[in-house]
Structure formats: C-alpha cells, structure tokens
Design a protein around this motif. Structure first.
Motif: not given
Lengths: 287, 287
Positions: A179-205
C-alpha cells in the motif's frame, strides 16, 4: 387579505409540483431558505437589485477555464459544506476535502519519481512525500491509484504558468504491494485565489484575505472503496486557520520534518508522511 | 476535530469583518441560510455543480434589455417578498406590487386621453379606467402624478411589439383638483413571462405555468407621500390565483363593469374603478 412574506412563500411552495420529487424538494428548500433570508435582513429594493447585479456579473465572468461561481461557492464555505454532507464515514477515515479548480490529467509515474522538473526545482525546498493507502482498519490496499497535483513554490500550477511544462508537479502513482507510495517534489507555497472577479470583490468587502495555506492535492481510488479527494496541508503555514476555501481539517495537517540522507536524496530535504485511509463502498453509518 | 457543516459555517462567519456593518450582516445571513439549505437537502456534488451551472447560464443570458436574474427572482416570489418587507403601512393603504421589467418613460397625457392608438384599438374591448389618488384617510391628493403602463390584448407591451408605436398603452397623468384621474384604453390580456431561458426551464421542471393574469401597472407619486408602484388586476382572470410573479393581492383586484354611454365613449365598453391610497412619508408603525 394583506400579503405577507409568509403568504407569498406559501403560494410559491404550493405550486412546486414537477415530475421529479428530488428537484421539487431542492427548489422548495432553496425558496424557503431564500425567503427566510429576505425576511431576516429585509433588503431594500436597491440592495436586492445590487445583489442580482452581482449574480449577473459573476455569470458573465465564467469561461471554459474559469468558473467564478465555483470560486464563490468555495469562498463562502459552501463547497466544503457540500463535501462534508457527502463524506460521512468512520471516525478514523481520512477526511475528504474540496477538489478545487486545478485538477488535470497527470502523467503516469513510477514510485519515487521526481514530479518537479521545472525551474522551481532549483529554487524550492526539496521534499519527499510518502505514506500508505489503507483500509480504515489499517489493512494496506496494494494497487491503489494515487493522483497527485500541487502548486510550485510561487503558488502556481502548471496550467497557470508558462515556465512549467504540462504535467509538472503532477503524478499518477500505483501503490506498492504494502500500500506504500512515495515521490520526490518541492515544497508548495500558500497562494491567493483569483481576486480580479466578483468573488475577490466580495472578499475585500467583507475584510477577508484570499490566501490558501500550502497543500498538495490527492485523489485516491482503490477497488471496493470510495474514491477519496483530499489535501495534505503543511503545519506552520500562517493561513492554516483561515483558508479562503475552508478546506483545512485537523487530520489533514502534517509537519514537514528536516532530513538529510535516505529516500535517494542528496543533501537536506523535508519529509512529509501522509497515510490515506479509505472507506469501503458498503460502509453504512452505525457500523 | 472532524469537520462538520456547522463548524465550517462558524469559520466562515467568524471571518466576515468588513468596514460596512450592513454588508457584513447581509453576507452573514445569506451564508447562514445557504449552509442551512445544504444541511437540509444534502446535495450530491453533481447536484451542487448542476446548480452552479444553472447560475452561470442565467448570468450569460442577461443583456441590457433582459435580466434573467430579475425574472428568476420574480418567478420564485422573492421580488414580491422584498416588496412586502419594504412596504409596510396602515391597513387601508393600497398595497404595492412588483414593478416588473416593462416600465419605460410614458408620454404626458391629458385626463381622459386615449392611451391606445395601435392596431389593438380595433380588436380589443374598449375600457375606461378611473379613480382617485387619496391619502389613507380619504383626503384627495390633487396634482398627484399617475404613470401608467399596460400590455395589449395579445399580452405585448410597446417595447416588445413592432406594431405598436413607442408610448402606446402608456401615459403620465396629473390628477385633478379632487384627486381624480381617468383615461381610455383597451382591456389588457394575461400573458406568459419569457420561457426561453433558465427561468422558463425551471418553471417547466417544477410543473409551473408561466402566465401572469391581466393587469395594468401604476407608479403614483405625490409630494409628502411614499411613491407607490402597484398593479390593478381584472377579476375573473383564470390566472389570478397562480400569478407566475406572485404579485396579486386581494385589494388590487377589480371587476370590469359592462357599460354603455358616459365617459365620452361611443358604444359598449368596460369600466374599471381603482382608487390609490398613498402613505405619508412620515408614517410610522403603531400610528
């Protein structure tokens, strides 16, 4: 008789009578809750029309590669709520979490493969991710399929970033006999969701930041078990307590350990161990 | 701690903290009611995505001359509910009713004018409409402005029908010294709301007809009084009990009377009498 909101609602409900009982149920419940919303906040006509304008604009932003309504559903915790009600299971299962908009077909890879081959590989923290796919009682599930996708150290997926080849930071693995799995990668980063639409406008509001804490996405399947779509999150991320998609669950957070040597790695790296416990298809509440 | 829908909702609500208290209130209430909807109907992920697709498509149908979201709000009784909560007043006021999508600037006309000058005038039932604009205590409001619009005997407004000139079946009148207004027109017909979009698809799915009972629209203003937007409906219409826009109120229904002679009419006609009782701007509940 003078009209009241309650009487209007009763009229609407009395005329829901289509051929599909489930659709009738959904529409009736939605209408009931929206009328309750109107009675509670008593929107002015200007407020109501502004709300409808927001819905129109949200629809117009949607394209084949961007669904602002899904984003809005994510940002209001509704996608997570739908996920929650659909993934009830035993206490020791690995909880599901939202799929998000960035899944795409991953290249088939051997266990241990590097999934990072873009410019991020020179910059980011090397990372080994490993674990087992198990039944909830700990029985390994050999041959389980692990579909993995993640953003790079700048928070970008291959589909958003010309500098990454298609399939970078993605992989489709087959778990080994234990049942084992493994892989090599890099550490991901936090990131913003797209904020250039209505959802972003709502978040700011509403004074809400748009950040998602760093994570890797999993979609795991094994014959006889419910497919599991989930994330693993990295302990210590500043946004763990305020994920813009409300997808964090305590059982999904792992602390990366600093290591040197082993796992076919040269030099220092971080290790993340994450087991995935699947629920049998025939599981029923009360078992 | 395992995630539950309630815990997800609490997380969302705890992070609504924008600068506008009213917007925070509206968003929090909407999120709460939508989460309650999810907990109640437990939508599958396929159902949820189908719902979001419906919202996307509804947005895409909207144009400067067609707002499918307003139509949807009308068809679910929400526009009427918003109207209800915004127009509380004394028991003897004329109730308001939804404006609908067909208002446009009307030509100024003298009392008694014919507002019908299109081909419908040769086909339809001649009708005299008259009444008074009053305070709720019966005091006439001379100089009140009465803005009137209606569909023809085929259910079409001038803006929908090339055979009608702009301004046909519309008029802006000034009430006389005794608060009286009157005009000559034709009897309007019941008509279907547009059914070629998502609102129409929803109506069919829930087994709901799209008809609105015959009516005339009013928007009445007088200095010192709340503007009143309302309808008068015609008794005997088969759709009075099931208006697709839920705009009918008992106080707004009048029976056309068959008449011959009077009101500067030749031959038989129908007479509709409709007084409009406005609410003073300074009216407060409990007076």
């Amino acid at each position: 008789m003078t009209q009241t909101p309650r009487r209007t609602l009763d009229q609407v409900l009395s005329q829901v009578d289509g051929p599909d009982p489930r659709l009738n149920e959904i529409v009736s419940a939605l209408v009931t809750h929206l009328h309750a919303f109107v009675e509670e906040v008593r929107p002015t006509e200007e407020e109501w029309l502004a709300g409808l304008d927001f819905l129109v604009e949200t629809g117009k932003l949607c394209t084949p590669v961007r669904n602002e309504y899904i984003l809005l559903s994510d940002m209001l915790g509704l996608t997570t709520a739908v996920d929650d009600v659909n993934h009830v299971g035993p206490d020791n299962m690995t909880p599901s979490s939202v799929e998000g908009p960035f899944h795409s077909p991953a290249p088939e890879r051997d266990l241990g493969a590097w999934i990072s081959a873009g410019p991020e590989r020179e910059r980011a923290v090397p990372t080994v991710v490993h674990g087992r796919v198990l039944d909830c009682d700990g029985t390994p599930l050999p041959g389980a399929r692990v579909d993995l996708w993640q953003a790079d150290d700048a928070g970008l997926y291959d589909t958003q970033d010309d500098a990454q080849d298609d399939g970078n930071l993605r992989g489709l693995f087959t778990a080994g006999a234990d049942g084992r799995y493994w892989f090599r990668t890099i550490r991901p980063s936090s990131y913003p969701v797209p904020t250039d639409g209505t959802a972003g406008r709502l978040l700011r509001a509403i004074g809400r930041h748009p950040m998602r804490p760093a994570h890797l996405h999993y979609r795991v399947t094994a014959a006889g078990y419910r497919p599991l779509t989930t994330h693993v999150f990295l302990a210590g991320d500043p946004y763990l307590g305020s994920d813009a998609a409300y997808a964090v669950k305590d059982e999904l957070v792992r602390r990366p350990l600093e290591r040197t040597g082993g796992w076919e790695m040269d030099g220092p790296y971080e290790e993340i161990e994450f087991d995935l416990k699947l629920v049998p298809l025939d599981w029923k509440d009360g078992q």
